[in-house]
Write an enzyme that holds these catalytic residues in place. Sequence first.
Site, PDB file in Angstrom:
ATOM      1  N   ASN A  72      -4.337   9.470  -6.607  1.00  0.00           N
ATOM      2  CA  ASN A  72      -3.169  10.345  -6.556  1.00  0.00           C
ATOM      3  C   ASN A  72      -1.862   9.572  -6.467  1.00  0.00           C
ATOM      4  O   ASN A  72      -0.800  10.179  -6.322  1.00  0.00           O
ATOM      5  CB  ASN A  72      -3.257  11.269  -5.323  1.00  0.00           C
ATOM      6  CG  ASN A  72      -4.416  12.230  -5.400  1.00  0.00           C
ATOM      7  OD1 ASN A  72      -4.630  12.866  -6.427  1.00  0.00           O
ATOM      8  ND2 ASN A  72      -5.177  12.328  -4.330  1.00  0.00           N
ATOM      9  N   ASP A 109      -0.082   5.117   0.920  1.00  0.00           N
ATOM     10  CA  ASP A 109      -0.276   6.096   1.981  1.00  0.00           C
ATOM     11  C   ASP A 109      -0.208   5.415   3.344  1.00  0.00           C
ATOM     12  O   ASP A 109      -1.019   4.543   3.648  1.00  0.00           O
ATOM     13  CB  ASP A 109      -1.624   6.799   1.816  1.00  0.00           C
ATOM     14  CG  ASP A 109      -1.731   7.527   0.482  1.00  0.00           C
ATOM     15  OD1 ASP A 109      -0.759   8.203   0.103  1.00  0.00           O
ATOM     16  OD2 ASP A 109      -2.783   7.408  -0.174  1.00  0.00           O
ATOM     17  N   ASP A 115       0.868  -1.168   0.000  1.00  0.00           N
ATOM     18  CA  ASP A 115       0.000   0.000   0.000  1.00  0.00           C
ATOM     19  C   ASP A 115       0.910   1.224   0.000  1.00  0.00           C
ATOM     20  O   ASP A 115       2.100   1.127   0.312  1.00  0.00           O
ATOM     21  CB  ASP A 115      -0.896  -0.028   1.236  1.00  0.00           C
ATOM     22  CG  ASP A 115      -1.796   1.189   1.333  1.00  0.00           C
ATOM     23  OD1 ASP A 115      -2.401   1.555   0.322  1.00  0.00           O
ATOM     24  OD2 ASP A 115      -1.869   1.778   2.427  1.00  0.00           O
TER      25      ASP A 115
END
Length: 251
Positions: free
Chosen positions: A140, A19, A17
């Site tokens: 993002n 973030d 992952d």
Amino acid sequence: MADTLPPLDGIRGVLFDLDGVLTPTTDVHMAAWARLFEPYLAAHRVEPYTQQDYFDFIDGKPRYDGVRSMLAARGIDVPDGTPTDDPSADTVCGLGNRKNETVSRVLEEEGVAPYPGSILFLDAITRAGLQVAVVSSSRNAPAVLDAAGIADRFTVVVDGMVAAAEGLPGKPAPDTYLHAAKLLGLTAADCAVVEDAYSGVQAGRTGHFGLVLGVDRGAGARQLLDSGADLVVDDLQDMLPLTSYPAGARS
């Protein structure tokens, strides 16, 4: 942190992952969600927004799913709208776009640096020959990887845009992780999933991955274990002494 951590025996790929695992952008996202929902929930005269709401309803999910979950938790029903909705629109997509404006502005103005311990772990496993990929619900992700200076480290990135294009459901469904493993030419059993969110850990467990490694950045070690993590560390650097992979600078 667990007392003993097994080495990554039999693992050929590590799916990260983004973030909260590779970069501290969870803090940016948390602040942006609070900036969105604190006044919004107050205006609707429902229970105030709290940090725990982020972990319970939003963390790790695709942006619009996070909006839906949070609103549902307070009994608020608004139209879905479309991804092209103006950020001022009182729709699921409008609210999600409003939050995204804040994140984009912070990344542009302040940038982001990766966690040093995560880079040490990334260096060690890639030097040992393991394949790596990023699997993020965020649309993002490419911008964050660029801002952090690590975009060149990953040839496979499955983010929110890829998920939408491929019709893949987001976490806690395992589909995005399974897609990343397939792109690496590996099976789920060949891969470790590295996550800091309940929904991501659940995706790793549901997908029957070879290892589900939780990183506790505030969600809580016990809760990550209860969500399906095989083990939980405070920082990925904690894995280095417990594996056969040497630490050190990138070669």
